[in-house]
Design a protein around this motif. Sequence first.
Motif, PDB file in Angstrom:
ATOM      1  N   UNK A 229      -9.273   6.573  34.445  1.00 26.04           N
ATOM      2  CA  UNK A 229      -9.517   7.107  33.122  1.00 26.04           C
ATOM      3  C   UNK A 229      -8.306   6.917  32.206  1.00 26.04           C
ATOM      4  N   UNK A 230      -8.583   6.994  30.909  1.00 24.70           N
ATOM      5  CA  UNK A 230      -7.537   6.970  29.891  1.00 24.70           C
ATOM      6  C   UNK A 230      -7.514   8.337  29.221  1.00 24.70           C
ATOM      7  N   UNK A 231      -6.320   8.910  29.068  1.00 25.85           N
ATOM      8  CA  UNK A 231      -6.188  10.225  28.449  1.00 25.85           C
ATOM      9  C   UNK A 231      -5.624  10.066  27.049  1.00 25.85           C
ATOM     10  N   UNK A 232      -6.278  10.703  26.077  1.00 26.58           N
ATOM     11  CA  UNK A 232      -5.834  10.664  24.696  1.00 26.58           C
ATOM     12  C   UNK A 232      -4.889  11.836  24.453  1.00 26.58           C
ATOM     13  N   UNK A 233      -3.612  11.551  24.125  1.00 28.14           N
ATOM     14  CA  UNK A 233      -2.630  12.621  23.923  1.00 28.14           C
ATOM     15  C   UNK A 233      -2.298  12.825  22.448  1.00 28.14           C
ATOM     16  N   UNK A 234      -2.703  11.909  21.597  1.00 32.12           N
ATOM     17  CA  UNK A 234      -2.591  12.085  20.153  1.00 32.12           C
ATOM     18  C   UNK A 234      -3.549  11.092  19.502  1.00 32.12           C
ATOM     19  N   UNK A 235      -3.645  11.153  18.169  1.00 39.03           N
ATOM     20  CA  UNK A 235      -4.573  10.258  17.484  1.00 39.03           C
ATOM     21  C   UNK A 235      -4.143   8.810  17.555  1.00 39.03           C
ATOM     22  N   UNK A 236      -2.889   8.538  17.979  1.00 41.48           N
ATOM     23  CA  UNK A 236      -2.412   7.159  18.038  1.00 41.48           C
ATOM     24  C   UNK A 236      -1.679   6.863  19.343  1.00 41.48           C
ATOM     25  N   UNK A 237      -1.932   7.652  20.398  1.00 34.76           N
ATOM     26  CA  UNK A 237      -1.266   7.446  21.687  1.00 34.76           C
ATOM     27  C   UNK A 237      -2.231   7.756  22.819  1.00 34.76           C
ATOM     28  N   UNK A 238      -2.275   6.882  23.801  1.00 34.17           N
ATOM     29  CA  UNK A 238      -3.059   7.105  25.010  1.00 34.17           C
ATOM     30  C   UNK A 238      -2.169   6.893  26.223  1.00 34.17           C
ATOM     31  N   UNK A 239      -2.600   7.482  27.355  1.00 33.00           N
ATOM     32  CA  UNK A 239      -1.884   7.337  28.615  1.00 33.00           C
ATOM     33  C   UNK A 239      -2.855   6.786  29.639  1.00 33.00           C
ATOM     34  N   UNK A 265       5.507   7.063  38.742  1.00 33.52           N
ATOM     35  CA  UNK A 265       5.146   8.444  39.055  1.00 33.52           C
ATOM     36  C   UNK A 265       6.167   9.070  39.998  1.00 33.52           C
ATOM     37  N   UNK A 266       6.806   8.256  40.833  1.00 34.11           N
ATOM     38  CA  UNK A 266       7.821   8.777  41.746  1.00 34.11           C
ATOM     39  C   UNK A 266       8.996   9.391  40.997  1.00 34.11           C
ATOM     40  N   UNK A 267       9.237   8.984  39.736  1.00 36.91           N
ATOM     41  CA  UNK A 267      10.299   9.592  38.940  1.00 36.91           C
ATOM     42  C   UNK A 267       9.932  10.995  38.477  1.00 36.91           C
ATOM     43  N   UNK A 268       8.629  11.275  38.453  1.00 35.22           N
ATOM     44  CA  UNK A 268       8.165  12.578  37.987  1.00 35.22           C
ATOM     45  C   UNK A 268       7.782  13.503  39.129  1.00 35.22           C
ATOM     46  N   UNK A 269       7.203  12.920  40.196  1.00 37.65           N
ATOM     47  CA  UNK A 269       6.707  13.705  41.327  1.00 37.65           C
ATOM     48  C   UNK A 269       7.293  13.127  42.598  1.00 37.65           C
ATOM     49  N   UNK A 270       8.263  13.806  43.154  1.00 36.04           N
ATOM     50  CA  UNK A 270       8.918  13.290  44.350  1.00 36.04           C
ATOM     51  C   UNK A 270       7.998  13.319  45.557  1.00 36.04           C
ATOM     52  N   UNK A 271       7.108  14.346  45.611  1.00 38.21           N
ATOM     53  CA  UNK A 271       6.258  14.509  46.790  1.00 38.21           C
ATOM     54  C   UNK A 271       4.913  13.823  46.642  1.00 38.21           C
ATOM     55  N   UNK A 272       4.786  12.868  45.732  1.00 36.91           N
ATOM     56  CA  UNK A 272       3.506  12.191  45.527  1.00 36.91           C
ATOM     57  C   UNK A 272       3.159  11.322  46.732  1.00 36.91           C
ATOM     58  N   UNK A 273       1.939  11.443  47.174  1.00 34.02           N
ATOM     59  CA  UNK A 273       1.437  10.656  48.294  1.00 34.02           C
ATOM     60  C   UNK A 273       0.162   9.957  47.850  1.00 34.02           C
ATOM     61  N   UNK A 274       0.126   8.647  48.009  1.00 32.48           N
ATOM     62  CA  UNK A 274      -1.060   7.899  47.632  1.00 32.48           C
ATOM     63  C   UNK A 274      -1.169   7.727  46.132  1.00 32.48           C
ATOM     64  N   UNK A 275      -2.192   7.008  45.675  1.00 30.76           N
ATOM     65  CA  UNK A 275      -2.369   6.759  44.241  1.00 30.76           C
ATOM     66  C   UNK A 275      -2.762   8.036  43.494  1.00 30.76           C
ATOM     67  N   UNK A 276      -2.385   8.094  42.230  1.00 30.24           N
ATOM     68  CA  UNK A 276      -2.696   9.245  41.385  1.00 30.24           C
ATOM     69  C   UNK A 276      -3.922   8.959  40.530  1.00 30.24           C
ATOM     70  N   UNK A 277      -4.521  10.026  40.000  1.00 29.14           N
ATOM     71  CA  UNK A 277      -5.624   9.913  39.053  1.00 29.14           C
ATOM     72  C   UNK A 277      -5.323  10.826  37.878  1.00 29.14           C
ATOM     73  N   UNK A 278      -5.803  10.440  36.697  1.00 31.59           N
ATOM     74  CA  UNK A 278      -5.614  11.247  35.496  1.00 31.59           C
ATOM     75  C   UNK A 278      -6.776  12.223  35.371  1.00 31.59           C
ATOM     76  N   UNK A 279      -6.459  13.492  35.133  1.00 28.42           N
ATOM     77  CA  UNK A 279      -7.484  14.500  34.898  1.00 28.42           C
ATOM     78  C   UNK A 279      -7.891  14.425  33.437  1.00 28.42           C
ATOM     79  N   UNK A 280      -9.140  14.114  33.120  1.00 38.19           N
ATOM     80  CA  UNK A 280      -9.545  13.954  31.714  1.00 38.19           C
ATOM     81  C   UNK A 280      -9.380  15.255  30.933  1.00 38.19           C
ATOM     82  N   UNK A 281      -8.792  15.164  29.759  1.00 40.01           N
ATOM     83  CA  UNK A 281      -8.646  16.293  28.841  1.00 40.01           C
ATOM     84  C   UNK A 281      -8.332  15.742  27.463  1.00 40.01           C
TER      85      UNK A 281
END
Length: 821
Positions: A229-239, A265-281
């Motif tokens: 998924x793509x998350x919209x964080x502002x009217x001109x920025x997506x993540x 993601x390892x720079x943000x979450x040291x304990x991350x295991x496996x691929x991440x997913x974006x929670x839509x909001x």
Amino acid sequence: MAIRSFFLFILFFSSSLSPVFSLYEDQVGLMDWHQQYIGKVKQAVFSSQRAGRKRVVVSTEENVIASLDLRHGEIFWRHLLGADDVIDGIDIGLGKYVITLSSGGSILRSWNLPDGQMVWESSLQGPKHSKSFLLVPTNLKFDKDNVLVVFSNGRLHAISCIDGEVLWKKDFEAESFEVQQVIQPPGSDLIYVVGFAASYQFEMYQINAKNGELLKHESASFSSGFSGEVSLVSTETVVALDSTGSILLTISFQDGKISSQQTPISNLVEESLGPAVIIPSSVSGIFAIKTDAVTVFIRVIGEGKLEVVEKTTHEIAVSDALSISEDQEAFALIQHASSEIHLTVKLAHDWDGNLLKESVKMDRQRGLVHKVFINNYIRTDRSYGFRVLIVMEDHSLLLLQQGEIVWSREDGLASIIDVTTSELPVERNGVSVAKVEHNLFEWLKGHMLKLKGTLMLASPEDMAAIQSMRLKSSEKSKMTRDHNGFRKLLIVLTRAGKLFALHTGDGRIVWSHLLRSLHKSEACQSPIGLNLYQWQVPHHHAMDENPSVLVVSRCGPSSDAPGVLSFVDTYTGKELSSLSLDHAVVQVIPLPYTDSTEQRLHLLINADKHAHLYPKTSEALSIFKREFLNIYWYSVEDQNGIIKGHALKCKCTGEVADEFCFDTRDLWSVVFPSESEKIVATVTRKLNEVVHTQAKVVADQDVMYKYISRNLLFVATVAPKGSGEIGSVTPEESWLVAYLIDTVTGRILHRVTHHGLQGPVHAVFSENWVVYHYFNLRAHRYEMSVIEIYDQSRAVRQQRRLEACSWKAQPYFTNFFIFST
């Protein structure tokens, strides 16, 4: 004469003392109870009208659009769309219209908010299939220049909210272009359409909202590609996430120029295991990602820089943003903690501050929170109050306000997979042996309510509670068996994996249980419920044993996924035990045999056509061996148009010896020509059905004997073209063929063809008759036909006995004969 008159008087007087039960004319045809549900809510929009009753408009996974009362959760109105008319988006326009987009973005409708009547409908076609987006500007006014924006079928549309007229449209014909977001900044005349092309290129289109003119088109390549998924964080920025799920891509298209920032993601979450997913909001400046270990909330600051604001290991749900003023947005977070849920409402720009923080006790049988929708109101002290609508794992819908559950709806009952019945407990000295009566507190509460009603001090809520108590205490709503066996429990299994017991008297929920075996776990990531079967029905031990049901499920969508069995007490809803199988379950055959504990024997057929006997006990095996040669069953392959008959062969000859496993063999097969017939319905008699009389006397005093066989199968086929929607073919192109097949020998006992008919076909098979329902294309109406089967062999034997006395010649009779109406 006087004595005779006296006896007649006594007879009349005594008969007048007995109670008489009757129906008034206007009561004929009325049902005992009726319940309406809407299904699992996937979208919700709160009505912002200041005047009138507060309501929320929802769409569900069962393709229902409904308007609910916010005070009590009652349905104002609802519309059930077709099975293929999936709802893609809903919103409210002009404060009085409900706008819905459905059928893959092909149909846009406007409904009147107060009563649900459809105002207009527009058909939106395009050059290709694509994601669908519905955009209703917040500043929409009663003016034709203010339009709805819809992206569907590879085309951007501007549509008038008043009459559904398409004002302009813009094609995006690039085959590889997949739209991810359609954005219109508040108060702006620009529309941004962003997405991916060829899975590694980011595309941005800038459109003039007034006429659909393309103002700018920019693209940028990313060698690592995109995923999820793509998350919209502002009217001109997506993540977005890269194809590996390990790098976050912050993409800005301010002033029509694309710039990006990559953050591992390892720079943000040291304990991350496996691929991440974006929670839509849609919270401004904040988004969330989920890994196997934690859920992380991240703020976008500056030029694509990311900052972690919170980490949690609990299950969490996030709502979309709610605008509470011109420059403030709020959103809700819900976290689980044992038997409670923690509700927090925050401002988008102030993570550390809380507008609201509450804890609500939650029944564990509802599972986890799946979706959250938030709405605000103004308190008497001019501060903000919030009400939260939540969708639970069991598909129930709840409204939370001021730390309490205001109302709840069991909308999981809108998606029932299977249903069976269970006997109620036996009444002994006026008390149910299942111990399901009210406790002392409920007894005292009932008497207090009755006292308030007698003294005319009861409120409307108290009167409703008193009426409910009267219904429960009525004869048809008792929790014990009646003499005729009409009162029962309906045991239903829902798509959410929850079992309900409903009383047939008034439809109330006696108990509900979310099965552990149908709960997502490490061993079973995607459990799916299949069927319900009666497992133990105690007759001789009715005072000591409770009935139980067998719930069959499997761990995955494929037919070769391993099966899971659950055994549930029908009086209490308690899951007695569960069993994970090492084989799949393709078909379940309930056998007409029981052991000494009155547990019914079942055969489970796996994907390799091996039959497994349950329960796995020596007693069940000995009973099974005695009836080994008398066990037959059939299977239906709808797609291939084949029906096969099967029998047991010998014990399984696999590597692992299992005395409860048996090989099978094919006895016969019926192949329907694929160019002219397609199987649409198969029905057989119930195994436990009781035949009340085996003969029928016709008008000429002749006796006709019913052809009673547990091995008869009714099959309905239609022309391949006629298997679509009603009216999709002409009467000359469609026909319906009905068959009666003996499932032991494969013999076709009867075949009848109806020309100009179309499905869907629904049928009921009972005793010696079949009633089936279909649509007549020539007469433009639904019709029903009846087939009755009679056994002529018994009539022949009776006639031969008469011949021995009268020596009259008799005509030739076949083995059976059929009446078709």
